[in-house]
Design an enzyme around this catalytic site. Structure first.
Site, PDB file in Angstrom:
ATOM      1  N   SER A 193       0.822  -1.218   0.000  1.00  0.00           N
ATOM      2  CA  SER A 193       0.000   0.000   0.000  1.00  0.00           C
ATOM      3  C   SER A 193       0.852   1.261   0.000  1.00  0.00           C
ATOM      4  O   SER A 193       2.008   1.251   0.407  1.00  0.00           O
ATOM      5  CB  SER A 193      -0.909   0.032   1.227  1.00  0.00           C
ATOM      6  OG  SER A 193      -1.562  -1.183   1.402  1.00  0.00           O
TER       7      SER A 193
HETATM    8  N1  SAH Z   1      -0.163  -5.188   4.157  1.00  0.00           N
HETATM    9  C1  SAH Z   1       0.550  -5.469   2.923  1.00  0.00           C
HETATM   10  C2  SAH Z   1      -0.285  -5.097   1.710  1.00  0.00           C
HETATM   11  C3  SAH Z   1      -0.718  -6.319   1.085  1.00  0.00           C
HETATM   12  S1  SAH Z   1      -1.819  -6.254  -0.266  1.00  0.00           S
HETATM   13  C4  SAH Z   1       1.905  -4.820   2.889  1.00  0.00           C
HETATM   14  O1  SAH Z   1       2.232  -4.053   3.796  1.00  0.00           O
HETATM   15  O2  SAH Z   1       2.665  -5.086   1.952  1.00  0.00           O
HETATM   16  C5  SAH Z   1      -3.058  -7.357   0.367  1.00  0.00           C
HETATM   17  C6  SAH Z   1      -2.615  -8.769   0.655  1.00  0.00           C
HETATM   18  O3  SAH Z   1      -3.745  -9.472   1.137  1.00  0.00           O
HETATM   19  C7  SAH Z   1      -2.097  -9.554  -0.543  1.00  0.00           C
HETATM   20  O4  SAH Z   1      -0.801 -10.015  -0.268  1.00  0.00           O
HETATM   21  C8  SAH Z   1      -3.088 -10.692  -0.681  1.00  0.00           C
HETATM   22  O5  SAH Z   1      -2.501 -11.884  -1.114  1.00  0.00           O
HETATM   23  C9  SAH Z   1      -3.619 -10.816   0.738  1.00  0.00           C
HETATM   24  N2  SAH Z   1      -4.916 -11.483   0.868  1.00  0.00           N
HETATM   25  C10 SAH Z   1      -5.990 -11.455   0.045  1.00  0.00           C
HETATM   26  N3  SAH Z   1      -6.995 -12.208   0.530  1.00  0.00           N
HETATM   27  C11 SAH Z   1      -6.560 -12.713   1.717  1.00  0.00           C
HETATM   28  C12 SAH Z   1      -7.141 -13.564   2.707  1.00  0.00           C
HETATM   29  N4  SAH Z   1      -8.367 -14.082   2.563  1.00  0.00           N
HETATM   30  N5  SAH Z   1      -6.397 -13.865   3.793  1.00  0.00           N
HETATM   31  C13 SAH Z   1      -5.140 -13.383   3.949  1.00  0.00           C
HETATM   32  N6  SAH Z   1      -4.539 -12.581   3.038  1.00  0.00           N
HETATM   33  C14 SAH Z   1      -5.233 -12.252   1.933  1.00  0.00           C
END
Ligand code: SAH
Length: 242
Positions: free
Chosen positions: A90
């Site tokens: 993000s």
């Molecule tokens: N917080 C992260 C941003 C990640 S983007 C950072 O600081 O880099 C969102 C993430 O959520 C992705 O990696 C995606 O794979 C994950 N995601 C999507 N659905 C999910 C679920 N049901 N459970 C856990 N993670 C999930």
């Protein structure tokens, strides 16, 4: 005498070599320090983030380590970046804003859904004692685990799995931060939030979403809309969107 002199010169060479490598390491790890300070000033503080703990965490964590090498120089721009597997890290302001809304205290236990690169988990770990983070894509989860361990974070617990279900064994949580967007609030997360606790979550379809802050009062969630946002969708094991 001659061997004494050569011993001295060997020692001198060793000292200068060790200084040299220390400098290289130091410069390398500080490579983006000024740029990071500028990011915090221009993108975080200037946009209204006030919590000193959040500001300090954003100064401490080297965001460039969490993005692919070829994006390293863009790491401190105010934008999301690709981290592979169709997922993104993000934008720094949104990370700071979401973290600030949770009003974190040191002794708290926080759950994050969507570990991704591990950057948000590191920001949380700078502030609170216990961080739990769940990632559904194994390759991302493993990469984040390796990186966070190499950075010596001992207060982050990671799990590969479906974050919709939360992490019951470690519930209840003082705060929950969701970094992928379901359409509606996941019931298990609601249940695993402590009374008085806060949850920040993007809700909505793939086009329009709202960042929503919930506070649990008398067992009920009180809702406050924070900002329009665009996150990757929360997915299930079978790849479908929640
Ligand atoms: N917080 C992260 C941003 C990640 S983007 C950072 O600081 O880099 C969102 C993430 O959520 C992705 O990696 C995606 O794979 C994950 N995601 C999507 N659905 C999910 C679920 N049901 N459970 C856990 N993670 C999930």
């Amino acid at each position: 005498m001659k061997s004494f002199k050569s011993l001295i010169s060997i020692i001198l060479i060793m000292i200068s070599v060790s200084f040299l490598s220390f400098n290289i390491v130091k410069n390398d790890s500080d490579k983006y320090e000024k740029v990071r300070q500028r990011m915090v000033r221009n993108q975080i503080v200037a946009k209204g983030v006030k919590d000193q703990k959040v500001i300090q965490a954003m100064l401490n964590v080297q965001r460039h380590l969490f993005v692919p090498k070829n994006y390293e120089r863009m790491a401190y721009e105010d934008r999301p970046l690709s981290i592979g597997e169709g997922q993104t890290i993000s934008q720094p302001y949104i990370v700071a804003l979401m973290t600030e809304t949770l009003d974190l205290k040191k002794e708290m236990k926080v759950l994050e859904i969507g570990t991704g690169s591990g950057y948000q988990a590191a920001i949380l770990a700078e502030i609170v004692d216990h961080v739990y983070s769940i990632e559904i894509i194994e390759s991302l989860g493993l990469r984040a685990k390796k990186l966070l361990e190499s950075l010596d974070y001992k207060n982050i617990n990671l799990k590969i799995g479906d974050g919709y279900k939360g992490w019951k064994e470690n519930a209840p949580f003082d705060a929950i931060i969701v970094t992928c967007a379901p359409t509606n609030i996941p019931k298990p997360l609601e249940e695993q939030l402590k009374e008085g606790g806060k949850m920040i979550i993007p809700l909505g379809g793939s086009i329009t979403q709202k960042l929503v802050l919930f506070e649990k009062k008398n067992g009920k969630l009180i809702k406050k809309i924070v900002a329009p946002v665009r996150f990757v969708p929360m997915i299930r094991d079978d790849g479908k969107h929640y």
